[in-house]
Design a protein around this motif. Sequence first.
Motif, PDB file in Angstrom:
ATOM      1  N   ASN A  32       0.824  -1.210   0.000  1.00 44.36           N
ATOM      2  CA  ASN A  32       0.000   0.000   0.000  1.00 44.36           C
ATOM      3  C   ASN A  32       0.858   1.260   0.000  1.00 44.36           C
ATOM      4  O   ASN A  32       0.527   2.255  -0.655  1.00 44.36           O
ATOM      5  CB  ASN A  32      -0.935   0.008   1.209  1.00 44.36           C
ATOM      6  N   LEU A  33       1.998   1.199   0.741  1.00 47.75           N
ATOM      7  CA  LEU A  33       2.891   2.363   0.782  1.00 47.75           C
ATOM      8  C   LEU A  33       3.494   2.628  -0.595  1.00 47.75           C
ATOM      9  O   LEU A  33       3.608   3.780  -1.026  1.00 47.75           O
ATOM     10  CB  LEU A  33       4.003   2.142   1.811  1.00 47.75           C
ATOM     11  N   LYS A  34       3.905   1.554  -1.281  1.00 49.94           N
ATOM     12  CA  LYS A  34       4.498   1.726  -2.610  1.00 49.94           C
ATOM     13  C   LYS A  34       3.474   2.273  -3.612  1.00 49.94           C
ATOM     14  O   LYS A  34       3.792   3.109  -4.465  1.00 49.94           O
ATOM     15  CB  LYS A  34       5.082   0.400  -3.100  1.00 49.94           C
ATOM     16  N   GLU A  35       2.219   1.785  -3.487  1.00 51.61           N
ATOM     17  CA  GLU A  35       1.167   2.304  -4.361  1.00 51.61           C
ATOM     18  C   GLU A  35       0.887   3.777  -4.054  1.00 51.61           C
ATOM     19  O   GLU A  35       0.677   4.597  -4.958  1.00 51.61           O
ATOM     20  CB  GLU A  35      -0.104   1.477  -4.188  1.00 51.61           C
ATOM     21  N   SER A  36       0.903   4.120  -2.761  1.00 50.94           N
ATOM     22  CA  SER A  36       0.689   5.518  -2.363  1.00 50.94           C
ATOM     23  C   SER A  36       1.801   6.406  -2.888  1.00 50.94           C
ATOM     24  O   SER A  36       1.570   7.564  -3.250  1.00 50.94           O
ATOM     25  CB  SER A  36       0.614   5.626  -0.839  1.00 50.94           C
ATOM     26  N   LEU A  37       3.033   5.869  -2.910  1.00 48.53           N
ATOM     27  CA  LEU A  37       4.182   6.650  -3.376  1.00 48.53           C
ATOM     28  C   LEU A  37       4.003   7.072  -4.833  1.00 48.53           C
ATOM     29  O   LEU A  37       4.345   8.199  -5.211  1.00 48.53           O
ATOM     30  CB  LEU A  37       5.467   5.826  -3.208  1.00 48.53           C
ATOM     31  N   LYS A  39       1.204   7.584  -6.434  1.00 46.58           N
ATOM     32  CA  LYS A  39       0.122   8.552  -6.593  1.00 46.58           C
ATOM     33  C   LYS A  39       0.342   9.831  -5.788  1.00 46.58           C
ATOM     34  O   LYS A  39      -0.383  10.807  -5.979  1.00 46.58           O
ATOM     35  CB  LYS A  39      -1.202   7.920  -6.160  1.00 46.58           C
ATOM     36  N   ALA A  40       1.308   9.831  -4.869  1.00 49.33           N
ATOM     37  CA  ALA A  40       1.433  10.920  -3.900  1.00 49.33           C
ATOM     38  C   ALA A  40       1.871  12.222  -4.548  1.00 49.33           C
ATOM     39  O   ALA A  40       2.570  12.234  -5.573  1.00 49.33           O
ATOM     40  CB  ALA A  40       2.429  10.536  -2.813  1.00 49.33           C
ATOM     41  N   ASP A  44       4.581  15.009  -0.280  1.00 50.58           N
ATOM     42  CA  ASP A  44       4.318  13.872   0.617  1.00 50.58           C
ATOM     43  C   ASP A  44       5.275  12.707   0.393  1.00 50.58           C
ATOM     44  O   ASP A  44       5.285  11.752   1.174  1.00 50.58           O
ATOM     45  CB  ASP A  44       2.879  13.374   0.425  1.00 50.58           C
ATOM     46  N   LYS A  45       6.064  12.735  -0.660  1.00 52.40           N
ATOM     47  CA  LYS A  45       6.860  11.555  -1.023  1.00 52.40           C
ATOM     48  C   LYS A  45       7.988  11.266  -0.036  1.00 52.40           C
ATOM     49  O   LYS A  45       8.331  10.108   0.204  1.00 52.40           O
ATOM     50  CB  LYS A  45       7.425  11.738  -2.440  1.00 52.40           C
ATOM     51  N   ILE A  48       6.645   9.215   2.831  1.00 51.45           N
ATOM     52  CA  ILE A  48       6.308   7.834   2.434  1.00 51.45           C
ATOM     53  C   ILE A  48       7.579   7.014   2.221  1.00 51.45           C
ATOM     54  O   ILE A  48       7.663   5.841   2.621  1.00 51.45           O
ATOM     55  CB  ILE A  48       5.438   7.846   1.157  1.00 51.45           C
TER      56      ILE A  48
END
Length: 688
Positions: A32-37, A39-40, A44-45, A48
């Motif tokens: 989930n963290l990698k997916e958020s990275l 899209k972030a 915010d990067k 993360i």
Amino acid sequence: MLSKYSSIIIFCFLGFIHSYNVLAQESKEIKNLKESLIKADPEDKVAILNKIGWEYRNTDLKLSLQYFNESRDMARTRKDEVGLAEALNMTGVIHRKLGNYNKAIDFFFESLKISEKLKDSIQIAYAFNNMGEVYTYQLDYNNSELYIKKALAIFQGLDDKKGIAYCYLRFGENLELQKQYRQALRYFLSCAEIRETLNDKRGLAVIYGNIGNLYFQMSDLDKALLYAQKSVKLYLENDKSGMAQSQNNLAKIYFQLGDITLAEQYAQKGLDLGLEFNSKKIALESSLLLTKIFAKQGKIQQAYDLQSQALLYKDSLFEEEANKTISNLRESYQSDKQDLEIKNLNYLRKIKEEDAQLKNTLLYVSLAALLLISVFLILLYRNLRHNKVITRQLEEQKEEVSGTAENLKKANSEISIQHEIIERKNKDLTSSINYARRIQEAMLPSAKMLENALPEHFVLFRPKDIVSGDFYWVVQKKYKTIVAIGDCTGHGIPGAFMSLIGNDLLNEIILGRNITEPDKILTELRRLVRTVLRQEETGNHDGMDITICAFDTFPEGYEELLGTPKLEFAGAENPLYYFVNGKLHEIKGSKAMIGGFNILEREHEFTKHTILLEKRMLPFTFYMFSDGYQDQFGKKGKFMKRRFRDILSEVHEEEMPLQKQLLEETIDEWKENHNQMDDILVLGVRIK
């Protein structure tokens, strides 16, 4: 052949299953963290990336470093100082796990500098706590305790339970390495209690492992095994760091219980995980355990090979740490000492390498001789006509063996020479320290000076090492006698340097500047120590606990002109004990420091206490001391303040020489065969 390939297939299959489990675990926590990275938003990067790097800290240190490197670069580009401070702190933790202590300290200091600028209390506290842990691994207990205390003060102010638990863990590790097991256990149990409240399973696994290891040190193997097993149950399968350490703990316990088979299995698992995790510290511990196990099993060659590998881990682990955290006053001595230690290690390593080469040479020669003899017998059996050829070959081998024996003789001679060099260097170092002792003794008040200034007194002075960090100082001025007892940071050579500085500064303050009030003496002494050691520039925190008494010595009949004689006292940390009509009284020293800077609290002043020496109070007996006497360990534990007060109450009415004798007999009986823990200094004075 089928069996061989079947084993390979099964091994690969198990490896695939393990990898699948790791990836499955990773997908739950990191996916989930990698997916958020992806899209972030750019701002915010950094946060993360830090979270992903931290998640990898117990499974893949190299991958963790990659994410933190990327995070730091991005934070610097975006001028994100909050994210940069966090990334630096976490990078230091990874280097500490890798055994790169020098780099770890550098990252912690850089994070601390930014966090103090931002006034980020949490990052400041974690930087302090992490630095304390690295100093513990470097066996620099004073700096370790200093930084952990700073971290604990911040966490307590924020009521951060998790941070407080971390500090208790670090305090326990510090005390365990100093073999103060009971105190360490109290901190570990307090840490476990907090983590149980927080339901921190990974944290509980760590602290249970620490408690189990502590019980092992205390020879309580049943409790050690219980906590080690509790620790293993709580670790996740892909937590390689924790699992490796827990395997080593179980291996030690089973080895001590005599179950060599289980000990070997767990130690081998610990080594495999340590190597896979790139942890030099864990690999070193596992290798040393397996060395003992192989030696116990009679597998001498395997034990020797593994011990050689362990030396490589050890050299790699500590190769750059010798010059860290050393104060300016200790540089000259420590530099010489470290050079000697390095030379000694090089000599020993060279001896071991030569020994290994000689063993290999003997092995190869023996194998070659055996092979040639076998060939000779076969040829002799088949055809006697080759006797002359075979005989010539044997003669050649005989000459080769003779040459090898000569080489062995030369090598043994060189080894003897290296041992003599090491012994001579150690003797030179001891001679230098003995010379330093004579210099220190010359700086202390002579017996004649003490007799003139203090007609009835005793001095119980026992340095832990050849030279001491404790010192005493006496001067007699017109109608006034001033006495000081100092307990400097450390003992041995570092403490002795500080004692010489303290002695010199007291001469300047009292004799040179004629400052005679104890509280003003301490205030000026604090200022001068900080100035002389350039503590504001260097970050040096060395100093001393010290007590000072100044009492009037009026001639007979002068009381009517000069008033009632009095005794004035001021102390930095240490108290004053005195007796009036058989009752013990205590005046506590001020909670103020001599040397160093307390960045978390305001600067405390020194308090002066005055006692009127009326005739009804005479004879008046008082005692000044360092904490070495009451901190001494024996078979029954620590002597403690209470017992020290009791023995003074028993002996205070005796003649002063007898008091000293009784105090010496008491502490000798208490410590029995235990080593002296610290410098011991007790000064007793009777005023009639």
